[in-house]
Design an enzyme around this catalytic site. Structure first.
Site, PDB file in Angstrom:
ATOM      1  N   GLU A 105       0.833  -1.216   0.000  1.00  0.00           N
ATOM      2  CA  GLU A 105       0.000   0.000   0.000  1.00  0.00           C
ATOM      3  C   GLU A 105       0.860   1.254   0.000  1.00  0.00           C
ATOM      4  O   GLU A 105       0.538   2.243  -0.644  1.00  0.00           O
ATOM      5  CB  GLU A 105      -0.943  -0.033   1.204  1.00  0.00           C
ATOM      6  CG  GLU A 105      -1.998  -1.128   1.076  1.00  0.00           C
ATOM      7  CD  GLU A 105      -2.868  -1.244   2.315  1.00  0.00           C
ATOM      8  OE1 GLU A 105      -2.307  -1.548   3.396  1.00  0.00           O
ATOM      9  OE2 GLU A 105      -4.073  -1.035   2.210  1.00  0.00           O
ATOM     10  N   GLU A 125      -3.819  -9.335   4.046  1.00  0.00           N
ATOM     11  CA  GLU A 125      -4.623  -8.984   5.211  1.00  0.00           C
ATOM     12  C   GLU A 125      -5.814  -9.926   5.400  1.00  0.00           C
ATOM     13  O   GLU A 125      -6.196 -10.236   6.522  1.00  0.00           O
ATOM     14  CB  GLU A 125      -5.135  -7.548   5.102  1.00  0.00           C
ATOM     15  CG  GLU A 125      -4.061  -6.495   5.260  1.00  0.00           C
ATOM     16  CD  GLU A 125      -3.336  -6.181   3.974  1.00  0.00           C
ATOM     17  OE1 GLU A 125      -3.405  -6.967   3.014  1.00  0.00           O
ATOM     18  OE2 GLU A 125      -2.666  -5.121   3.947  1.00  0.00           O
TER      19      GLU A 125
HETATM   20  N1  T1G Z   1       5.922  -6.986  11.015  1.00  0.00           N
HETATM   21  C1  T1G Z   1       6.894  -7.302  11.893  1.00  0.00           C
HETATM   22  N2  T1G Z   1       7.591  -8.464  11.859  1.00  0.00           N
HETATM   23  C2  T1G Z   1       7.258  -9.332  10.889  1.00  0.00           C
HETATM   24  C3  T1G Z   1       6.247  -9.068   9.926  1.00  0.00           C
HETATM   25  C4  T1G Z   1       5.573  -7.835  10.029  1.00  0.00           C
HETATM   26  N3  T1G Z   1       4.601  -7.494   9.165  1.00  0.00           N
HETATM   27  N4  T1G Z   1       6.171 -10.145   9.107  1.00  0.00           N
HETATM   28  C5  T1G Z   1       7.081 -11.027   9.544  1.00  0.00           C
HETATM   29  N5  T1G Z   1       7.739 -10.557  10.610  1.00  0.00           N
HETATM   30  C6  T1G Z   1       8.809 -11.195  11.365  1.00  0.00           C
HETATM   31  C7  T1G Z   1       8.437 -12.607  11.798  1.00  0.00           C
HETATM   32  O1  T1G Z   1       7.685 -12.538  12.989  1.00  0.00           O
HETATM   33  C8  T1G Z   1       9.813 -13.210  12.007  1.00  0.00           C
HETATM   34  O2  T1G Z   1      10.302 -12.673  13.218  1.00  0.00           O
HETATM   35  C9  T1G Z   1      10.637 -12.567  10.893  1.00  0.00           C
HETATM   36  O3  T1G Z   1       9.906 -11.406  10.487  1.00  0.00           O
HETATM   37  C10 T1G Z   1      10.805 -13.458   9.722  1.00  0.00           C
HETATM   38  O4  T1G Z   1       9.479 -13.865   9.345  1.00  0.00           O
HETATM   39  C11 T1G Z   1      -2.494  -1.607   7.039  1.00  0.00           C
HETATM   40  C12 T1G Z   1      -2.808  -3.690   8.625  1.00  0.00           C
HETATM   41  C13 T1G Z   1       7.165 -11.144   5.356  1.00  0.00           C
HETATM   42  C14 T1G Z   1       6.810 -13.073   3.800  1.00  0.00           C
HETATM   43  O5  T1G Z   1       0.756 -10.368   6.789  1.00  0.00           O
HETATM   44  O6  T1G Z   1       4.115 -13.231   5.385  1.00  0.00           O
HETATM   45  O7  T1G Z   1      -0.171  -4.563   6.724  1.00  0.00           O
HETATM   46  O8  T1G Z   1      10.473 -14.862  14.440  1.00  0.00           O
HETATM   47  O9  T1G Z   1       9.970 -16.294   9.466  1.00  0.00           O
HETATM   48  O10 T1G Z   1       9.603 -16.811   5.782  1.00  0.00           O
HETATM   49  O11 T1G Z   1      -3.279  -3.005   5.364  1.00  0.00           O
HETATM   50  O12 T1G Z   1       6.854 -13.107   7.499  1.00  0.00           O
HETATM   51  O13 T1G Z   1      12.476 -13.890  13.250  1.00  0.00           O
HETATM   52  O14 T1G Z   1      11.579 -12.768  15.334  1.00  0.00           O
HETATM   53  O15 T1G Z   1       7.913 -15.423   8.255  1.00  0.00           O
HETATM   54  O16 T1G Z   1      11.125 -14.842   5.111  1.00  0.00           O
HETATM   55  C15 T1G Z   1       0.353  -7.664   6.554  1.00  0.00           C
HETATM   56  C16 T1G Z   1       3.292 -11.357   7.269  1.00  0.00           C
HETATM   57  C17 T1G Z   1       0.271  -7.115   7.931  1.00  0.00           C
HETATM   58  C18 T1G Z   1       3.063 -10.255   6.250  1.00  0.00           C
HETATM   59  C19 T1G Z   1       8.670 -13.110   5.471  1.00  0.00           C
HETATM   60  N6  T1G Z   1       1.608  -8.341   6.367  1.00  0.00           N
HETATM   61  N7  T1G Z   1       4.620 -11.875   7.147  1.00  0.00           N
HETATM   62  O17 T1G Z   1       8.643 -14.527   5.442  1.00  0.00           O
HETATM   63  O18 T1G Z   1      10.260 -14.991   7.362  1.00  0.00           O
HETATM   64  S1  T1G Z   1      -1.291  -6.338   8.160  1.00  0.00           S
HETATM   65  C20 T1G Z   1       1.702  -9.678   6.501  1.00  0.00           C
HETATM   66  C21 T1G Z   1       4.915 -12.801   6.202  1.00  0.00           C
HETATM   67  C22 T1G Z   1      -1.174  -4.901   7.266  1.00  0.00           C
HETATM   68  C23 T1G Z   1      -2.266  -2.903   6.355  1.00  0.00           C
HETATM   69  C24 T1G Z   1      -2.432  -4.087   7.248  1.00  0.00           C
HETATM   70  C25 T1G Z   1       6.309 -13.321   6.223  1.00  0.00           C
HETATM   71  C26 T1G Z   1       7.226 -12.633   5.197  1.00  0.00           C
HETATM   72  P1  T1G Z   1      11.280 -13.608  14.134  1.00  0.00           P
HETATM   73  P2  T1G Z   1       9.331 -15.252   8.630  1.00  0.00           P
HETATM   74  P3  T1G Z   1       9.963 -15.368   5.876  1.00  0.00           P
END
Ligand code: T1G
Length: 694
Positions: A105, A125
């Site tokens: 976004e 999301e």
């Molecule tokens: N914020 C903070 N930390 C995050 C994170 C995030 N969004 N996503 C992953 N991590 C941390 C995770 O906890 C782990 O931490 C490390 O990164 C590696 O993750 C307004 C409200 C990005 C594809 O749903 O799909 O935006 O355990 O093991 O396999 O519309 O993480 O090492 O301490 O999964 O390389 C939307 C969720 C949020 C993305 C990376 N975003 N994340 O995959 O590593 S809602 C998501 C993923 C939002 C807006 C709305 C995957 C990844 P630690 P990992 P990976």
């Protein structure tokens, strides 16, 4: 500040720097605004590049700030995007690796987008039970069109950047160095007169938007049966199509706020965090060095052993597969091949990959061939003396530092470890059948299991795409120990007045994939029978209904014998209520002088689910599980508990532990109430008005 600001011959580069994936936390959001304003006020700057350091452009909103004041503190992401979009100087988003959720976004708010190939582009999301809440439902359709955008928003599935090369999302797909390409692009557009393009100004073109939206609604109805978010995603996109960008954006915000409050979203976020939290073991530091696992051995080529071997082969890890007899080994290999052939037929596996995977298996009849294995998993008979022979032999042949794992489902891992001179290298790896399909892996931590062994197995679990949960040593670990209480209640209810079909229907309506009696007929009623016989010896005090034994004595072991709790027809897996069995149940009640009564579906669900909750609370109190979300992950990943309810412990929180306690006390006062020993943790938390999950 989680943002760096540098300048390069007239171009300001704002770099998000909030490891691990540049989550858009408050300090990152504030840093972007500061950078944009700094560039506006610098006459030497003609253009701005926005990019991410490390392994992502941005993984979206910072999930570590969810449910905290920071998440909604200004500048919110919507404000940041408005400022980016309102910049008089062109903003070029330079995207690599990951641009997800709010990260995408943010990029959509930029005037231009330059992407490297291989980047995961997604609005996931909906998988958290919400929808893109910072303009994604309005800008993405304007970037790539209504159909492609709706598909991405409603599925939440990532699309690789190169597949979007011609979608209109990117102004350039950088073939070489992304930073250089972005700087060159920025200089080019910086020299142009404004105003620079804003996605919000584009129209959403579609020959029959209303028709396609209706088609999307119909398609979603089936998969979104228990989830409101996919429908809201469509509503928000439709609002933008019908009423224009600003009204669409306002409606998106309303939908976001509504969805974030739903129990379904709470459940999905709970599962999202629970999966990540499960790999964090309280007393095992996250930087614990792990052992290299390059060569695995599996002992036993039966159903479990073959499935276990497939997990490692699928991850490209060679496996030495040991059996005691050649025909058993051949049969095991043939079964593995057959499984892969089925995947090829379904288009899930390329034909050449089948042979590549089979080539990773080294079959053997000799323990000596296990001497180079870094990890050895045994999947032999569930008898302690058989395990003893295996582990004593392993102690002789396995190299120093090899991890010795047992796939036992109920035996004492400490006793197994004691068969070796290296108990610190012994751990339980309890796979669930079919082992190559079921995501759950219970990692059973023995009293002496070394911390680096645990860290190694947890990391390996991620590589073989398992949801791993650490359990302490007790009979049944987490999942089976709890399901035993669930089955006890199911059997008591047959004795008291219910019938198998009613019990199954009630709990399947609650959301379980399969009720206890259909499940037992599938797994084989003789398995439960053997466990109960052992139980009667070990715990004569534990009161069980003998109704299932009566069924087994007639040889009705389930689908495999053509009849169990239900009747079955040849070649048909449908469970037909059985008059013979129902009559047997009624007769059994009479013999047991258990006056039959009408049992409501609500009582069935409460007694089945709260028996899990009560045992789960005891598992927490005993430290067998370190956190309630671990128990929920076991039930979501391994026992068909409905995802939209978040697991037994979260469901108990949703009901309220005050109400759970009252219900348990009520059932404890009924016939067979001796099975209900209320867990002290429930009463204590209820008294404090708290739940298991904070
Ligand atoms: N914020 C903070 N930390 C995050 C994170 C995030 N969004 N996503 C992953 N991590 C941390 C995770 O906890 C782990 O931490 C490390 O990164 C590696 O993750 C307004 C409200 C990005 C594809 O749903 O799909 O935006 O355990 O093991 O396999 O519309 O993480 O090492 O301490 O999964 O390389 C939307 C969720 C949020 C993305 C990376 N975003 N994340 O995959 O590593 S809602 C998501 C993923 C939002 C807006 C709305 C995957 C990844 P630690 P990992 P990976």
């Amino acid at each position: 500040m989680a943002v760096d600001y540098t300048t390069h011959d007239g171009v300001a580069v704002i770099t998000l720097n909030n490891p691990p994936v540049n989550g858009l936390g408050l300090s990152t959001r504030a840093g972007i605004v500061e950078g944009i304003e700094r560039a506006q006020n610098d006459p030497g700057i003609e253009a701005i590049v926005l990019t991410g350091a490390g392994k992502a452009f941005s993984g979206g909103a910072d999930i570590t700030e969810f449910n905290t004041p920071k998440a909604t503190q200004e500048p919110t992401l919507a404000t940041v995007i408005k400022i980016v979009e309102g910049s008089a100087k062109p903003v070029v988003a330079a995207i690599h690796s990951v641009a997800m959720g709010g990260g995408l976004e943010l990029a959509l708010g930029a005037h231009y987008r330059v992407a490297a190939p291989g980047a995961q582009i997604a609005l996931p999301e909906v998988k958290l039970g919400i929808l893109p809440g910072a303009g994604g439902t309005q800008r993405l359709p304007r970037a790539i069109g209504l159909e492609a955008a709706l598909n991405m928003i409603v599925s939440g599935t990532p699309v690789m950047s190169e597949k979007l090369a011609d979608s209109g999302l990117f102004d350039e797909l950088a073939q070489g160095d992304l930073a250089e390409a972005a700087l060159a692009f920025a200089r080019k557009v910086g020299a142009k007169e404004g105003p620079h393009p804003k996605l919000r100004d584009r129209r959403i073109e579609h020959p029959n938007a209303a028709g396609f939206i209706q088609f999307a609604r119909n398609s979603v109805a089936a998969v979104a049966k228990h989830f409101p978010a996919p429908h809201k995603c469509i509503d928000a996109v439709e609002a933008g199509v019908q009423n224009g960008f600003d009204k669409g954006l306002a409606f998106e915000r309303e939908c976001f706020i509504a969805l974030v409050q739903t129990p379904e979203s709470r459940a999905l976020r709970h599962a999202f965090f629970g999966e990540r939290a499960a790999s964090k073991i309280p007393d095992v530091p996250s930087d614990t060095p792990v052992r290299d696992i390059n060569q695995v051995a599996v002992i036993g080529a039966g159903t479990m052993g073959g499935g276990i071997a497939m997990n490692f082969i699928n991850a490209g890890i060679p496996v030495t597969l040991l059996e005691t007899r050649q025909e058993a080994l051949d049969r095991g290999l043939a079964t593995i091949r057959k499984n892969y052939e089925a995947s090829v037929r379904k288009g899930k596996l390329k034909p050449e990959a089948l042979e590549q995977r089979m080539a990773l298996i080294t079959p053997t009849l000799s323990y000596d061939d296990l001497k180079n294995a870094d990890l050895i998993v045994e999947a032999v008979f569930e008898e302690l003396d058989v395990k003893e022979q295996v582990f004593r032999r392993l102690d002789e042949v396995a190299k120093q530092g090899a991890i010795l794992a047992s796939n036992t489902s109920t035996l004492d891992v400490d006793r197994i470890a004691a068969f070796t001179k290296r108990p610190q290298d012994v751990v339980g790896m309890h796979f669930f059948s079919p082992a190559n399909v079921m995501k759950l892996l219970e990692v059973v931590r023995g009293r002496e299991t070394a911390k680096d062994v645990l860290a190694t197995v947890m990391k390996l679990a991620k590589k073989i795409r398992k949801t791993a949960v650490v359990s302490g040593v007790c009979d049944g670990f987490i999942g089976n120990r709890m399901i035993e209480q669930y089955i006890r209640q199911a059997l008591f209810m047959l004795e008291e007045g219910a019938l198998p079909a009613q019990v199954d229907r009630a709990i399947e309506k609650f959301g379980f994939a399969m009720g206890p009696f259909r499940m037992s007929d599938l797994a084989g009623n003789d398995i439960g029978w053997a466990i109960r016989k052992r139980r009667y010896q070990e715990h004569p005090d534990m009161h069980y209904s003998k109704i299932a034994d009566r069924l087994c004595e007639t040889g009705r072991f389930g689908q495999k014998t053509g009849g169990g709790w239900y009747d079955y027809k040849a070649g048909d897996r449908t469970a037909y209520p059985s008059k013979v069995v129902d009559d047997m149940i009624v007769a059994f009640s009479k013999e047991a002088n258990a006056g039959r009564r009408k049992i409501s579906d609500e009582e069935i669900v409460e007694r089945l689910v709260f028996s899990l909750v009560n045992e789960g609370a005891k598992i927490l109190e005993e430290g067998i599980a370190s956190k309630a979300s671990d128990i929920d992950m076991v039930y979501l990943a391994g026992y068909g508990f409905p995802l939209y309810r978040g697991g037994p412990m979260l469901y108990a929180d949703t009901v309220g532990l005050y109400n759970v306690e009252r219900a348990i006390r009520r059932y404890a006062a009924q016939p067979n109430g001796d099975a209900w020993q209320l867990a002290s943790g429930i009463a204590a938390l209820a008294a404090q008005g708290r739940g298991f999950n904070g």
